[in-house]
Write a protein that holds these residues in place. Structure first.
Motif, short mmCIF file in Angstrom:
data_model
loop_
_atom_site.label_atom_id
_atom_site.label_comp_id
_atom_site.label_asym_id
_atom_site.label_seq_id
_atom_site.Cartn_x
_atom_site.Cartn_y
_atom_site.Cartn_z
N TRP A 55 -4.90 5.91 -1.30
CA TRP A 55 -3.99 4.77 -1.17
C TRP A 55 -4.03 3.98 -2.46
O TRP A 55 -5.08 3.75 -3.03
N LEU A 80 0.86 -1.18 0.00
CA LEU A 80 0.00 0.00 0.00
C LEU A 80 0.89 1.23 0.00
O LEU A 80 1.77 1.37 0.84
N GLN A 81 0.66 2.11 -0.97
CA GLN A 81 1.44 3.33 -1.06
C GLN A 81 0.50 4.53 -1.01
O GLN A 81 -0.51 4.55 -1.71
N ARG A 82 0.85 5.49 -0.21
CA ARG A 82 0.01 6.67 -0.03
C ARG A 82 0.39 7.74 -1.04
O ARG A 82 1.54 8.13 -1.15
#
Length: 108
Positions: free
Chosen positions: A95, A79-81
């Motif tokens: 996200w 998960l990358q913001r």
């Protein structure tokens, strides 16, 4: 009653014994010191292959767990913001779900 309800809420990893507060220190009897080493060791595994993990709990008690790689129902992802625009109600970040790939050997 709550304990019975919680038993049905576990995913495959939790049922295998890999729960929060465990540190993975070996994958297939090879030491792993950080996340890139772990990803490299596991990403090389084929779908359906067994992976043996040596884990340590908070008291440094070692346990050996065996899990099966299942890329169909439990594919690895990160998960990358994405930084959003700041609004009067807070952060409007989103996200993104990105696939986990083995690190390149050229980067080392």
């Amino acid at each position: 009653m709550a304990a019975n309800a919680a038993a049905y809420d576990l995913n495959a990893v939790s049922r295998a014994g890999l729960v929060a507060n465990l540190r993975i220190v070996e994958v297939d009897e090879k030491p792993v010191a950080d996340l890139p080493e772990f990803i490299t060791a596991v990403a090389a595994k084929a779908h359906g292959a067994n992976v043996r993990l040596r884990v340590l709990d908070m008291q440094n008690t070692a346990r050996l767990l065996t899990l099966k790689v299942d890329n169909n129902y439990w594919p690895p992802y990160q998960l990358q913001r994405d930084q959003g625009v700041q609004t009067d109600r807070g952060d409007a970040s989103q996200w993104r779900r990105l696939p986990v790939l083995a690190p390149s050997t050229k980067d080392r």
